[in-house]
Scaffold this motif. Structure first.
Motif, PDB file in Angstrom:
ATOM      1  N   ARG A   8       0.834  -1.196   0.000  1.00 43.94           N
ATOM      2  CA  ARG A   8       0.000   0.000   0.000  1.00 43.94           C
ATOM      3  C   ARG A   8       0.879   1.259   0.000  1.00 43.94           C
ATOM      4  O   ARG A   8       0.590   2.224  -0.690  1.00 43.94           O
ATOM      5  CB  ARG A   8      -0.907  -0.022   1.218  1.00 43.94           C
ATOM      6  N   ASP A   9       1.960   1.237   0.779  1.00 42.96           N
ATOM      7  CA  ASP A   9       2.853   2.403   0.843  1.00 42.96           C
ATOM      8  C   ASP A   9       3.552   2.643  -0.488  1.00 42.96           C
ATOM      9  O   ASP A   9       3.743   3.791  -0.895  1.00 42.96           O
ATOM     10  CB  ASP A   9       3.893   2.224   1.949  1.00 42.96           C
ATOM     11  N   TYR A  14       3.865   5.938  -5.321  1.00 44.33           N
ATOM     12  CA  TYR A  14       3.789   6.002  -6.785  1.00 44.33           C
ATOM     13  C   TYR A  14       2.793   7.074  -7.219  1.00 44.33           C
ATOM     14  O   TYR A  14       3.065   7.866  -8.124  1.00 44.33           O
ATOM     15  CB  TYR A  14       3.391   4.625  -7.328  1.00 44.33           C
ATOM     16  N   ILE A  15       1.642   7.123  -6.574  1.00 47.27           N
ATOM     17  CA  ILE A  15       0.619   8.114  -6.926  1.00 47.27           C
ATOM     18  C   ILE A  15       1.056   9.517  -6.518  1.00 47.27           C
ATOM     19  O   ILE A  15       0.924  10.464  -7.289  1.00 47.27           O
ATOM     20  CB  ILE A  15      -0.738   7.757  -6.270  1.00 47.27           C
ATOM     21  N   LYS A  16       1.601   9.653  -5.330  1.00 46.31           N
ATOM     22  CA  LYS A  16       2.014  10.980  -4.856  1.00 46.31           C
ATOM     23  C   LYS A  16       3.175  11.558  -5.665  1.00 46.31           C
ATOM     24  O   LYS A  16       3.388  12.768  -5.654  1.00 46.31           O
ATOM     25  CB  LYS A  16       2.377  10.919  -3.381  1.00 46.31           C
ATOM     26  N   ALA A  17       3.915  10.717  -6.368  1.00 45.39           N
ATOM     27  CA  ALA A  17       5.051  11.185  -7.164  1.00 45.39           C
ATOM     28  C   ALA A  17       4.607  11.912  -8.429  1.00 45.39           C
ATOM     29  O   ALA A  17       5.430  12.522  -9.105  1.00 45.39           O
ATOM     30  CB  ALA A  17       5.953  10.007  -7.523  1.00 45.39           C
ATOM     31  N   SER A  18       3.327  11.852  -8.771  1.00 43.62           N
ATOM     32  CA  SER A  18       2.843  12.475 -10.003  1.00 43.62           C
ATOM     33  C   SER A  18       1.522  13.197  -9.758  1.00 43.62           C
ATOM     34  O   SER A  18       0.523  12.566  -9.393  1.00 43.62           O
ATOM     35  CB  SER A  18       2.639  11.406 -11.082  1.00 43.62           C
ATOM     36  N   SER A  19       1.530  14.499  -9.998  1.00 47.94           N
ATOM     37  CA  SER A  19       0.282  15.256  -9.820  1.00 47.94           C
ATOM     38  C   SER A  19      -0.775  14.809 -10.832  1.00 47.94           C
ATOM     39  O   SER A  19      -1.971  14.841 -10.538  1.00 47.94           O
ATOM     40  CB  SER A  19       0.539  16.754  -9.947  1.00 47.94           C
TER      41      SER A  19
END
Length: 90
Positions: A8-9, A14-19
């Protein structure tokens, strides 16, 4: 088509690395949409949306409800995708 299992982390990172990935997940959290609808709602190019959706599908965060259609495919979040959106809001 699903990549290896991610924690999950790892998925959250991965998601937080790309707006752009964040925008697409948040947009899909409100309702099911086609790539064109997502592109219009996020002001992203359709080609970017299509590429990112493919990446999110491989990570089992998004699924296509109409895979046999060539145009007008409808995408929605998976349970894992909804969990990541929830974690993003914390």
């Amino acid at each position: 088509m699903v990549d290896i299992d991610y924690t999950r982390d790892e998925l959250l990172g991965y998601i937080k690395a790309s707006s752009n990935r964040q925008k697409i997940l948040l947009t899909l959290s409100s309702k099911e949409m086609t790539p064109l609808e997502i592109a219009k709602a996020t002001n992203l190019a359709l080609s970017n949306v299509t590429k990112i959706i493919g990446d999110l599908r491989k990570k089992n965060l998004v699924k296509c409800k109409t895979p046999r259609l060539r145009k007008g495919r409808i995408y929605t979040l998976t349970e894992e995708g909804r969990e990541i959106v929830f974690l993003m809001s914390k």
